[in-house]
Every structure is written in structure tokens, then in C-alpha cells.
Design a protein around this motif. Structure first.
Motif, mmCIF file in Angstrom:
data_model
loop_
_atom_site.group_PDB
_atom_site.id
_atom_site.type_symbol
_atom_site.label_atom_id
_atom_site.label_comp_id
_atom_site.label_asym_id
_atom_site.label_seq_id
_atom_site.Cartn_x
_atom_site.Cartn_y
_atom_site.Cartn_z
ATOM 1 N N ILE A 574 32.643 37.835 -0.808
ATOM 2 C CA ILE A 574 33.454 36.925 -1.626
ATOM 3 C C ILE A 574 33.666 35.591 -0.916
ATOM 4 C CG2 ILE A 574 35.769 36.561 -2.573
ATOM 5 C CD1 ILE A 574 35.829 39.608 -3.146
ATOM 6 N N THR A 575 34.000 35.638 0.354
ATOM 7 C CA THR A 575 34.274 34.390 1.066
ATOM 8 C C THR A 575 32.999 33.589 1.304
ATOM 9 O OG1 THR A 575 34.156 35.599 3.176
ATOM 10 C CG2 THR A 575 36.332 35.307 2.186
ATOM 11 N N LYS A 576 31.924 34.275 1.633
ATOM 12 C CA LYS A 576 30.656 33.578 1.867
ATOM 13 C C LYS A 576 30.158 32.903 0.591
ATOM 14 C CE LYS A 576 25.993 34.357 3.667
ATOM 15 N NZ LYS A 576 25.033 35.360 4.171
ATOM 16 N N SER A 615 41.093 38.181 6.228
ATOM 17 C CA SER A 615 39.906 37.363 5.983
ATOM 18 C C SER A 615 40.039 36.576 4.685
ATOM 19 C CB SER A 615 38.657 38.245 5.945
ATOM 20 O OG SER A 615 38.798 39.248 4.952
ATOM 21 N N LEU A 616 40.568 37.216 3.646
ATOM 22 C CA LEU A 616 40.737 36.526 2.369
ATOM 23 C C LEU A 616 41.870 35.510 2.449
ATOM 24 C CD1 LEU A 616 40.282 39.451 -0.211
ATOM 25 C CD2 LEU A 616 38.571 37.896 0.751
ATOM 26 N N THR A 617 42.936 35.861 3.146
ATOM 27 C CA THR A 617 44.061 34.931 3.296
ATOM 28 C C THR A 617 43.590 33.640 3.958
ATOM 29 O OG1 THR A 617 45.643 36.756 3.482
ATOM 30 C CG2 THR A 617 46.340 34.613 4.320
ATOM 31 N N ALA A 618 42.834 33.767 5.055
ATOM 32 C CA ALA A 618 42.346 32.587 5.761
ATOM 33 C C ALA A 618 41.449 31.743 4.863
ATOM 34 C CB ALA A 618 41.592 33.016 7.018
ATOM 35 N N HIS A 619 40.572 32.394 4.122
ATOM 36 C CA HIS A 619 39.643 31.668 3.239
ATOM 37 C C HIS A 619 40.401 30.896 2.162
ATOM 38 C CE1 HIS A 619 36.043 30.879 0.865
ATOM 39 N NE2 HIS A 619 36.696 31.347 -0.195
ATOM 40 N N ILE A 620 41.387 31.534 1.562
ATOM 41 C CA ILE A 620 42.145 30.893 0.487
ATOM 42 C C ILE A 620 42.939 29.702 1.012
ATOM 43 C CG2 ILE A 620 44.019 31.226 -1.177
ATOM 44 C CD1 ILE A 620 43.058 34.233 -1.286
ATOM 45 N N VAL A 621 43.627 29.897 2.128
ATOM 46 C CA VAL A 621 44.469 28.818 2.665
ATOM 47 C C VAL A 621 43.616 27.639 3.125
ATOM 48 C CG1 VAL A 621 46.087 28.197 4.504
ATOM 49 C CG2 VAL A 621 46.333 30.383 3.298
ATOM 50 N N GLU A 675 27.672 37.578 10.755
ATOM 51 C CA GLU A 675 26.838 37.393 9.563
ATOM 52 C C GLU A 675 25.436 37.934 9.813
ATOM 53 O OE1 GLU A 675 26.841 33.389 8.254
ATOM 54 O OE2 GLU A 675 29.038 33.296 8.031
ATOM 55 N N GLU A 676 24.908 37.687 11.021
ATOM 56 C CA GLU A 676 23.566 38.167 11.321
ATOM 57 C C GLU A 676 23.513 39.683 11.283
ATOM 58 O OE1 GLU A 676 22.697 36.415 15.031
ATOM 59 O OE2 GLU A 676 22.324 34.403 14.215
ATOM 60 N N ASP A 677 24.580 40.342 11.797
ATOM 61 C CA ASP A 677 24.643 41.807 11.714
ATOM 62 C C ASP A 677 24.604 42.276 10.275
ATOM 63 O OD1 ASP A 677 24.504 42.546 14.261
ATOM 64 O OD2 ASP A 677 26.672 42.792 14.587
ATOM 65 N N GLU A 744 25.683 24.017 8.702
ATOM 66 C CA GLU A 744 24.484 24.846 8.680
ATOM 67 C C GLU A 744 24.495 25.785 7.487
ATOM 68 O OE1 GLU A 744 24.182 25.071 13.531
ATOM 69 O OE2 GLU A 744 24.235 26.905 12.348
ATOM 70 N N GLU A 745 25.672 26.339 7.202
ATOM 71 C CA GLU A 745 25.788 27.285 6.078
ATOM 72 C C GLU A 745 25.514 26.573 4.764
ATOM 73 O OE1 GLU A 745 28.757 30.894 4.785
ATOM 74 O OE2 GLU A 745 29.523 29.211 5.951
ATOM 75 N N GLU A 746 25.952 25.287 4.682
ATOM 76 C CA GLU A 746 25.709 24.519 3.463
ATOM 77 C C GLU A 746 24.232 24.412 3.187
ATOM 78 O OE1 GLU A 746 27.389 20.677 3.303
ATOM 79 O OE2 GLU A 746 29.369 21.392 2.724
#
Length: 758
Positions: A574-576, A615-621, A675-677, A744-746
Motif C-alpha cells: 500500500i505504501t509503495k 508503517s502506515l502511520t508514517a506514510h500517511i503523516v 524492498e530488495e528482500d 530513485e523510486e520515482e
């Protein structure tokens, strides 16, 4: 001895609720004509003029037990039970057998025209007393009285004696309410039943008599899809139809006090149906001929429609069977090939045939989901046999059910899914029914697990490999980029995106989402692999832009169920994919309206806050707080910001408490490594240990390996985390990538959407 045994003291209850002794006497149980019922009679030395509540105190226990048994006999209770009881549902025959042999039968008036009113009064008067009903029924049976009454009916009808016909209506209706099977045998015989129906046409409450006999003899037609040679079976079918007509159409709806008066009539119909099903089931030649004609491409449409309707009624009758008999019935149908036949007729163009076939299929699924699942899995295994599958495909195409004969799609479950998708009913009544059947079939709760095989894993492998693409096809089609004209712009108006605004399409997509949400809850590994391989959640969230709020809510519910699992694989996905963006857009587009959509979105974020999903809290904020901070009617978003800051402070405190040498990057496991894992887990190419669950798409891997690989991955993560802790390496529960990593992710993210505030 008998005198002392029945000698009692009589007590009366006074105004102060105290018992007064009224003397002694002798008690007996007898029928009192004035009270029209059994009564306790105590002969005392003096009569009391007033009315009192009475109590009896027996001299001997034996006498008390004897009278108590008589009271229980009359009231229909068990004398051995000492606590207060409700009236038990005991058959009338048993109560009558317990009556004293000295009971006198009711004397019937002579069966003459001028006595009809007296007979009607007598029949009506006994209905309130079980004992008198028994006596009257026995008298009617012994004297052959019913046939005499029906002879009077014919005379009254010939003489147009309306008053007599009205009396006969009351008499015949009253006799039916006597609830006696022996009387029904006479009344419903071929000789008498039409005259009984005739009597019931002359209801005094109606200005004109009904024409029930005309309907039964001229309008109602008996159709034989295959000629029935057994005369007894034919007679039983005719009788059952007519008796059912009497119960459902002719007789008025019984009042509260009359509800049990027709219980024996219901039983009469029930046992007739059992007998019909048993007789047909035993005639395998008859059933084989029905199946042969049903699947024969030379059978004309009208004939096929009659054959399917016959099976529908046949299966409806089977519901009256006892469990063991019903089991044998459906096994007989399965042996004769009911499922392959249904597979053909369910895909036909004739709406009536499809509807009836769906009803038959629902009986089979309700009876044994495992039987249906076993058939479809065997069918899939045999699909490589070009002979049988090619023949079936040819038959189905000839019958007009498929334009393109794809062998993989001509599976029973896929036919069911296609019928759900192609339902022409604006309200999708048939689609709702089929969706319920599909949910039963894919429900792990009713799947069996044995020592030799596990039905759950085998069937879910089959379903995700052969059927899921058919189920999700409308969803993926209606949310493709050419359907949805342009990507959402954060905070844009929902009308900027072209989505399925047709109401019927929206309803269909809502049904599909309901099934997919069910899968998320019950098919842990299979659906997870499918969602990630197909990027399904992103496609579902396109529907947040629909003008139909119910469809947007279905899409939101799908995401809510995923987040509710608190699975870090889903959270990373979801965050990615930045998949909160459509939800935030929907909340902003909804404005200040306080409605269900608003509440559902707020509840989603409140769940994340309460469960502290870091993880979701950090992404949202980090990505959306600027757009959400103005929302103050709930404290949810401020609470998320507080949680985020508390976690950040905690990490900083830990970082400051260790020597600087241990903060080296060589001990740091960053987000990129994680992410690589995760990518490795999806990409690793192990040898296949079983069947693939999802047809290989992009990064798919065998589903059978999914649980093992997932557990190995989680164990590896746990071991690495422990190793990091032992080296005092401070990596937070959430790694926040730096700006260079985001850039890089972009470049690598295939569908990265603009974020709020960009």
C-alpha cells in the motif's frame, strides 16, 4: 378402599389470599355437558353458592396420583413431570387411545337436506374440544357419513339450494379442521375430492361461488415431460396437486386458534411428496431418459424448458425427505449426470431455462458443496482430453451459450460466474443468488480435510488458477486506463475520471467486490498473491471516484479488510503504491458532508491510529498530513501525527543512547534492502512442488510455495532484527527513505501518482 382413596378436603381461597377449609367430600373426573369439557367434581355435604379458587388435599397419595393423571390426560401433559408444563404437541390419536372405553360417541343427525343446519352446528361446536373432535371423527368414519354428505351436495347443486350449499361449506370445512388422516383418505380419494372442492366453492361470505373445479379440470394441465406408465404414481401426483390447491388456495388463512387444525393435512401432503420422489427415484429408466433429452441438442426449446422445470419441481419435492433419503436422492442425480447437464443448460439463451437451472444448482450447493467442488476439479483435470471437452464445447456452442468456445472457460463454476456477470435483470436478482452460491463454494469453513487430501488447498488452487480471472474480468475492464480517462489529480473533482456510472454495472462490480472482500478474509495466501501480482487494490480504488456511493463504499471496504489483517506485506504494498491517495481524494471531494462515506474513511484512519500500525502511520503523516490537518471535527489525524512524532522521538532517544561507532551504516538495514528482500521473495524461482495457484503473470510464482516462502522470509527478517538488536543497531520499526532514495523510486515506480502538496 376406593372411598378413602378419593376422599378429599376442599379448600377455598379467601379475599386475604388464605385457604379456608370447606369440609370433606369425594372427587371424580367426569365430562360435564354444560361446561363442554372434562371436569373435577367434588361431592360435598353442603353446596357453596359463591365462586372460590379451590384446592384439594387428599387423604391418600394414590388417589392424588390417580386424579393428577386424569388432569394431565385432559390437558395433554406428562404426569411424571412435576414442574409446570406447556401443553405438549401430542397426536390426537394418542390422546383418544387413552380415553376411557366407556366414552360415548356423538350421535349424528340423519343425513338429510332438512338436517344440514343441525349437522353444521354440531361440527362447528366440537372444534373447541379435542375430545369431542375425536368422538365426532370416529362417528363420521364408522357411519360412512362423508359420502352421504357429498351425495346431498350433488342434490343441493342440482336443486340450486343455496342455503344447503352454504351449510355444506361449513360442514366440509369443519370436517377438514377435525385433522384426521382417516377422514382425509376418504375425502381426497378420486371418487370424492372434486365434490369436496365443490362444497368449498360455496363460501357464505362470497356473493358468487368460486370456480375451483373448473380451474382444476380445464385450466390446470398435467404435463408429462416423459410419459409416466405407473398408474399409482400418476394418481398420487394428481391427488397431491389438488390437496395442495385446497390448502393453499381454497381454505382461508387459519386464525391463531386454528393454526394446528390443519397439521395433519400438511403431513398428508408431505408424505405424498415423499412417496412421489421415492417412486421416481427408483425408476432409473425414467430419469435416464429425462437426462438424455435434456442434453440432446436435437431437443426443441419448449421441451427442454419443460424438462428443466420438471427437475426444479423434483428437487423442491426432495426437500421433504429425511436427511438420509435426501442424501440418496442427490447421489442418484449426481450418478445420472445432473451437474454436466446443468453446465450445459445454465449457459443457454432461454431466460426461464437459466433461472430454473440456477434454482436446481442452488439445491445441489446447499445439499453438498463438496460434491460440486469435486465435480469441477475433476472437470478441470479432464479439460486436456480434447475428445470429451471438444464434444461438450460443441454442444454448448450449438445451444447458443458461447460465442467463442474456449475449453478453459467451459467449466461449471465459470459458467456460473458468466451468468452472474451477464444477468440482464436491472436489479441483478439472479446475480445476487449466484454470488451467494459462489461464496458457499469458496468458503473454507465447509471444506473437508482428510488424511489423504485437503479439499481446501486443492480447490483454492483450482479456483485461483482457472476461475479468478473470469470473476475479476469486469472489474479490471471497467478500471483500465482507457476506461478511466486520466489519472486522478490530488484533490480533483471526482467527475474528472470516467468510471462505470451505469447503475447495473455498478451493482455488478459491488457484487464482485463483495466476493473479493470475502476472499481477503478467508483465503489468506492465495488472494494475497493475486492482489499483488495484479496490482488489484489500485484498480479497485479507481472506483472511489464512482458517482454511486455504494460502489465507492464497497471499494473502501475491500481496502479496510486488507488493512484490518495488519499484514506488513500488504502495508508495504500500500505504501509503495501510494494507495491512500484515492481514499484521501474521496474524503476531500466529499467536503464537509457528514455521511456514510465520510464516516467509513475516518473509521479506516482511526483503526490505523488505535492499532498503532507504524508503517502506515508514517506514510500517511509524511505524505498527506498537510491536506488533512484542517480536519478538526475528529481528532483522528492529529492523533496520527502525535503517534508519528512519539515514535520518532523514541527512535532519536535510542540513537542518542548508544556509542556513535555503532551507528555506522554498515550495521544499518535500510528500506531499500527490505524492498530488495521483498522483491526476491516474489522473484525467486523455486522448483514447483504443486500446482500453480495463479497463472504466471509478471512476477508470479507457484502458490503452493507461498506459505513456506512467506514463513521463511518472516523468519529471516526476525533473525536479522535480533542480530541488529544484539549489535545495538537502531533501525526503527519504520525506515523512512531519504530524498535520494525517493528520487530513485520515482524513476522505477511504474504508476507513481502526484501527492498532495506536490
Amino acid at each position: 378402599m376406593s372411598d378413602t382413596r378419593r376422599r378429599v378436603k376442599v379448600y377455598t381461597l379467601n379475599e386475604d389470599r388464605q385457604w379456608d377449609d370447606r369440609g370433606t367430600g369425594h372427587v371424580s373426573s367426569t365430562y360435564v355437558e354444560e361446561l363442554k369439557g372434562m371436569s373435577l367434581l367434588v361431592r360435598a355435604e353442603s353446596d357453596e353458592a359463591e365462586n372460590y379458587d379451590l384446592a384439594l388435599s387428599f387423604q391418600e397419595k394414590a388417589g392424588c396420583d390417580e386424579i393428577w393423571e386424569k388432569i394431565c390426560q385432559v390437558q395433554g401433559k406428562d404426569p411424571s413431570v412435576e414442574v409446570t408444563q406447556d401443553l405438549i404437541d401430542e397426536s390426537e390419536e394418542e390422546r383418544f387411545e387413552e380415553m376411557p372405553e366407556t366414552s360415548h360417541l356423538i350421535d349424528l343427525p340423519t343425513c338429510e337436506l332438512n338436517k344440514l343446519e343441525e349437522i353444521a352446528d354440531l361440527v362447528t361446536s366440537v372444534l373447541s374440544s379435542p375430545i369431542r373432535r375425536e368422538k365426532l371423527a370416529l362417528a363420521l368414519e364408522n357411519e360412512g357419513y362423508i359420502k352421504k354428505l357429498l351425495q346431498l351436495f350433488q342434490a343441493c347443486e342440482n336443486l340450486e339450494n343455496t342455503e344447503g350449499l352454504h351449510h355444506l361449506y361449513e360442514i366440509i370445512r369443519g370436517i377438514l379442521f377435525l385433522n384426521k388422516a382417516t377422514l382425509f383418505e376418504v375425502m381426497f380419494s378420486d371418487e370424492c375430492i372434486m365434490d369436496v372442492v365443490g362444497c368449498l366453492e360455496y363460501d357464505p361470505a362470497l356473493a358468487q361461488p368460486k370456480r375451483h373445479r373448473e380451474f382444476l379440470t380445464k385450466t390446470a394441465k398435467f404435463k408429462e415431460v416423459i410419459p409416466i406408465t405407473d398408474s399409482e404414481l400418476r394418481q398420487k401426483i394428481h391427488q397431491t396437486y389438488r390437496v395442495q390447491y385446497i390448502q393453499d388456495i381454497i381454505l382461508p388463512t387459519p386464525s391463531v386458534f386454528e393454526e394446528n387444525f390443519l397439521s395433519t393435512l400438511t403431513s398428508f401432503i408431505f408424505f405424498n411428496k415423499v412417496e412421489i420422489v421415492s417412486m421416481l427415484q427408483e425408476d432409473e429408466k425414467f430419469l435416464s431418459e429425462v437426462f438424455a433429452q435434456l442434453t440432446d441438442e436435437a431437443t426443441d426449446d419448449d421441451k427442454r424448458r419443460e424438462l428443466v422445470n420438471f427437475f426444479k419441481e423434483f428437487c423442491a419435492f426432495s426437500q421433504t425427505l429425511q436427511p438420509q433419503n435426501r442424501d440418496a436422492f442427490f447421489k442418484t442425480l449426481a450418478k445420472l449426470g445432473i451437474l454436466p447437464a446443468l453446465e450445459i443448460v445454465m449457459g443457454m439463451d432461454d431466460l426461464q431455462v437459466r433461472s430454473a437451472a440456477t434454482d436446481i444448482f442452488s439445491y445441489l450447493v446447499e445439499f453438498s458443496p463438496s460434491m460440486v467442488r469435486e465435480f469441477v476439479m475433476q472437470e478441470a483435470q479432464q479439460s486436456d482430453d480434447k475428445g470429451s471437452s471438444g464434444l461438450k464445447a460443441e454442444i454448448i456452442c450449438v445451444l447458443g451459450s458461447h460465442d467463442v468456445c474456449d475449453l478453459t472457460d467451459i467449466l461449471l463454476i465459470n459458467v456460473v460466474i458468466e451468468q452472474m456477470i451477464c444477468d440482464t435483470d436491472p436489479e441483478l436478482g439472479g446475480a445476487v443468488q449466484l454470488m451467494g452460491l459462489l461464496r458457499t463454494l469458496i468458503d473454507p469453513e465447509n471444506m473437508l480435510a482428510t488424511t489423504n487430501k485437503t479439499e481446501k488447498s486443492e480447490f483454492l488452487n483450482f479456483f485461483y488458477n482457472h476461475c479468478m480471472h473470469v470473476l475479476t474480468a469486469p472489474l479490471l475492464t471497467n478500471t483500465s486506463e482507457d476506461k478511466c480517462g486520466k489519472d486522478n489529480i490530488v484533490g480533483s473533482n471526482k467527475n474528472s475520471t470516467i468510471c462505470p456510472d451505469n447503475y447495473q454495472t455498478a451493482q455488478l462490480l459491488a457484487l464482485i467486490l463483495e466476493l473479493l472482500t470475502f476472499c481477503v478474509e478467508h483465503h489468506t495466501y492465495h488472494i494475497k498473491n493475486y492482489i499483488m501480482n495484479k496490482d488489484l487494490l489500485r484498480r479497485v480504488l479507481v472506483l472511489m471516484n464512482s458517482k454511486h456511493t455504494f460502489l465507492a463504499l464497497c471499494a473502501l471496504r475491500f481496502m479496510r479488510r486488507i488493512i484490518g489483517l495488519k499484514d506488513e506485506f500488504y502495508n508495504r504494498y500500500i505504501t509503495k503504491g501510494n494507495l491512500f491517495e484515492p481514499v484521501i481524494n474521496a474524503l476531500l471531494d466529499n467536503g464537509t458532508r457528514y455521511n456514510l462515506l465520510n464516516s467509513a474513511v475516518v473509521e479506516l484512519f482511526e483503526f490505523i491510529r488505535v492499532e498503532d500500525i507504524k508503517s502506515l502511520t508514517a506514510h500517511i503523516v509524511e505524505n498527506f498530513y498537510k491536506a488533512l490537518e484542517s480536519i478538526e471535527y475528529v481528532q483522528t489525524f492529529k492523533g496520527l501525527k502525535t503517534k508519528y512524532e512519539q515514535e520518532k522521538d523514541r527512535q532519536n532517544q535510542k540513537l542518542n543512547s548508544v556509542p556513535s561507532i555503532l551507528r555506522s551504516n554498515r550495521f544499518r538495514r535500510d528500506a531499500k534492502a527490505l524492498e530488495e528482500d521483498e522483491e526476491m521473495w516474489f522473484n525467486e524461482d523455486e522448483e514447483e512442488e504443486g500446482k500453480t495457484v495463479v497463472a504466471p503473470v509478471e512476477k508470479s510464482k507457484p502458490e503452493d510455495d507461498f506459505p513456506d516462502s512467506y514463513e521463511k522470509f518472516m523468519e529471516t527478517k526476525k533473525a536479522e532484527k535480533q542480530q541488529q538488536d544484539s549489535h545495538a543497531s537502531l533501525v526503527g520499526l519504520v525506515d523512512y527513505p531519504d530524498d535520494e532514495e525517493e528520487e530513485e523510486e520515482e524513476e522505477t515506480s511504474p504508476r507513481k501518482r502526484p501527492r498532495l502538496g506536490s
